[in-house]
Design an enzyme around this catalytic site. Structure first.
Site, PDB file in Angstrom:
ATOM      1  N   TYR A 161       0.854  -1.195   0.000  1.00 26.90           N
ATOM      2  CA  TYR A 161       0.000   0.000   0.000  1.00 26.90           C
ATOM      3  C   TYR A 161       0.882   1.235   0.000  1.00 26.90           C
ATOM      4  O   TYR A 161       1.778   1.368   0.829  1.00 26.90           O
ATOM      5  CB  TYR A 161      -0.886  -0.010   1.247  1.00 26.90           C
ATOM      6  CG  TYR A 161      -1.793   1.187   1.391  1.00 26.90           C
ATOM      7  CD1 TYR A 161      -2.900   1.343   0.566  1.00 26.90           C
ATOM      8  CD2 TYR A 161      -1.552   2.147   2.370  1.00 26.90           C
ATOM      9  CE1 TYR A 161      -3.740   2.433   0.706  1.00 26.90           C
ATOM     10  CE2 TYR A 161      -2.384   3.240   2.514  1.00 26.90           C
ATOM     11  CZ  TYR A 161      -3.484   3.381   1.677  1.00 26.90           C
ATOM     12  OH  TYR A 161      -4.317   4.459   1.819  1.00 26.90           O
ATOM     13  N   ASP A 211       9.298   2.676  -0.303  1.00 29.29           N
ATOM     14  CA  ASP A 211       8.268   3.328   0.508  1.00 29.29           C
ATOM     15  C   ASP A 211       8.566   2.985   1.963  1.00 29.29           C
ATOM     16  O   ASP A 211       8.235   1.899   2.444  1.00 29.29           O
ATOM     17  CB  ASP A 211       6.888   2.829   0.095  1.00 29.29           C
ATOM     18  CG  ASP A 211       5.760   3.436   0.931  1.00 29.29           C
ATOM     19  OD1 ASP A 211       6.046   4.073   1.967  1.00 29.29           O
ATOM     20  OD2 ASP A 211       4.592   3.263   0.546  1.00 29.29           O
ATOM     21  N   LYS A 262       4.968   9.051   9.128  1.00 28.46           N
ATOM     22  CA  LYS A 262       4.828   8.483  10.469  1.00 28.46           C
ATOM     23  C   LYS A 262       5.916   8.977  11.436  1.00 28.46           C
ATOM     24  O   LYS A 262       5.824  10.078  11.956  1.00 28.46           O
ATOM     25  CB  LYS A 262       4.755   6.961  10.389  1.00 28.46           C
ATOM     26  CG  LYS A 262       3.562   6.479   9.558  1.00 28.46           C
ATOM     27  CD  LYS A 262       3.386   4.986   9.603  1.00 28.46           C
ATOM     28  CE  LYS A 262       2.287   4.497   8.674  1.00 28.46           C
ATOM     29  NZ  LYS A 262       0.929   4.949   9.003  1.00 28.46           N
TER      30      LYS A 262
END
Length: 473
Positions: free
Chosen positions: A190, A285, A313
């Site tokens: 994702y 990623d 994050k």
């Protein structure tokens, strides 16, 4: 009405600093009785979830599904979603006063623990100067220097406001730099909810059972090629059939959005070689893995340097931040240095920069990652051993402060194998752990996270809870 029944016990827990409240005097191990939930073993003392139910019922009239991110709605595990009131260290408290040991960590950012005192103090001082300038501020330089010093692939960095935005920027940049349009992504990885990435995307898409998303035009994904994670032969075939057309290969170096899945030995090296051979950019990623597997991310941990890296994050310390960076010659394509346009009103705002700076500062202290590796190993090994003793087929693992497990014998090397996990059993386990005062990600297809605030007593408490739950499901 949603109701907990359980026992109050705090004797095995270390004290933490929280706002005084009689409702928080104990660590509640409880059992939820909710609509559409499987009944679980109950103990003596009643503890209600009336406020969570009331607030969430109202939320469903105000927001789609009652949430602002789908997995929070508990659709894949059933039962009443928990509405939270506060967090501190390794703990969370819901609006009814129930306390939980947390292994979601706001989906990864809380690596030094929730509401860290030093980060909060710095935020308060920054807040006095203003929340957003819409103009350059010195704090952007400070965090940029820290990121460049830490992450091997990054010579220049652009801050944005989310991981999705970072991946959108990196994809556009890769296409601009190479002059090509096709990309390869991996099934179950994702990269945010941008149209080109919503192809076999795992995470919330898998949780909801949606193969893709309505509203994504065919043209947006026509240049997106997919392959199973850990399958280098499939990648070779895609390159062979699309010679000179592939701009980038993007992946989570350790998958966190199909559950926790690690790369097979040699897989990342092979990707690095084939992308170099074909003039294709390799994009890691690292929204989840950045600053979590190592201070320099997965690329430091595995000693593989991509061309571009996306982050989020942890780099924002709990505030909305994303970033993408890479080699200088590539990054100088980004406006205003170059022609590839990307902008953001709140990008690089002083509050987000402050939280990131002080979080990364904490992570430079000696022993942080060894500590994370130790406690996370104790946690996942304890859960897997308890599962084995209770007769369940389980597999899983961890790297530093990231972990996961599946209710299948395994091994799990890709999304198709992850889908063999018994999601019904995971749902029962998740509800049982809530009853015991442990908050896990409400989806089989999400990784878990530990923090520097988790203690050995937290781990012991959690493993003992897992032992009880695994016996009764």
């Amino acid at each position: 009405m949603a109701t907990f029944t359980g026992v109050v016990s705090r004797s095995s827990l270390l004290p933490i600093s929280v706002k005084p409240s009689t409702s928080r005097s104990g660590h509640r191990r409880a059992s939820v009785v909710v609509r559409n939930a499987v009944s679980v073993e109950k103990t003596a003392k009643s503890l209600k979830l009336d406020k969570s139910e009331e607030i969430f019922t109202a939320a469903k009239e105000l927001m789609p599904g009652g949430v602002n991110s789908p997995v929070r709605a508990f659709r894949s595990v059933g039962g009443q979603p928990i509405v939270f009131d506060s967090v501190k260290g390794s703990r969370m408290w819901d609006v009814d006063g129930n306390e939980y040991v947390d292994y979601v960590g706001s989906w990864g950012p809380a690596i030094i623990g929730h509401a860290d005192d030093k980060v909060n103090e710095a935020l308060i001082e920054t807040l006095k100067k203003g929340t957003s300038f819409g103009a350059p501020c010195f704090l952007e330089n400070v965090l940029a220097e820290a990121v460049i010093a830490a992450v091997p692939s990054v010579e220049m960095v652009r801050f944005v406001n989310s991981g999705t935005e970072a991946c959108m920027g990196a994809l556009r940049l890769a296409r601009a730099f190479t002059g090509r349009e096709k990309i390869i992504k991996f099934e179950g990885c994702y990269h945010g909810h941008a149209d080109p990435f919503l192809v076999k995307a795992g995470s919330g898409v898998a949780t909801l059972g949606l193969p893709d998303s309505p509203g994504v035009p065919k043209g947006a994904t026509s240049e997106t090629l997919t392959a199973p994670y850990n399958d280098i032969d499939a990648i070779k075939l895609l390159f062979e059939s699309n010679k000179g057309e592939i701009a980038a290969v993007i992946l989570e170096p350790v998958v966190g959005n199909s559950g926790f899945i690690t790369p097979n030995p040699g897989f990342l090296n092979a990707l690095r070689e084939i992308t170099k051979e074909n003039g294709t950019l390799l994009i890691f990623d690292e929204v989840m893995t950045g600053f979590r597997l190592a201070y320099g991310g997965a690329q430091e941990y595995f000693n593989i340097t991509p061309d571009l890296t996306t982050m989020g994050k942890v780099v924002g310390g709990g505030l909305p931040v994303g970033a993408y960076g890479g080699r200088r010659e590539i990054m100088e394509m980004v406006a205003p240095a170059g022609p590839m346009y990307q902008a953001g009103t709140l990008s690089g705002n002083p509050l987000a920069m402050t939280a990131g700076i002080h979080t990364l500062k904490k992570l430079t202290e000696p022993g942080c990652y060894e500590y994370l590796d130790n406690i996370t190993g104790q946690l996942i090994n304890g859960i897997l051993d308890a599962g084995k003793r209770a007769g369940h087929e389980m597999c899983g693992g961890h790297i530093r402060g990231m972990f996961g497990f599946f209710f299948t014998s395994g091994p799990v090397n890709n999304f198709e194998e992850a889908k063999k996990s018994d999601t019904g059993k995971f749902a029962r386990f998740h509800r049982g752990m809530l009853e015991e005062g442990v908050y896990l990600a409400p989806s089989q297809f999400e990784a878990g996270f530990t923090s520097l605030a988790h203690t050995s007593k937290d781990i012991e408490f959690t493993v003992e809870a897992a032992e009880r739950v695994l016996k009764r499901i």
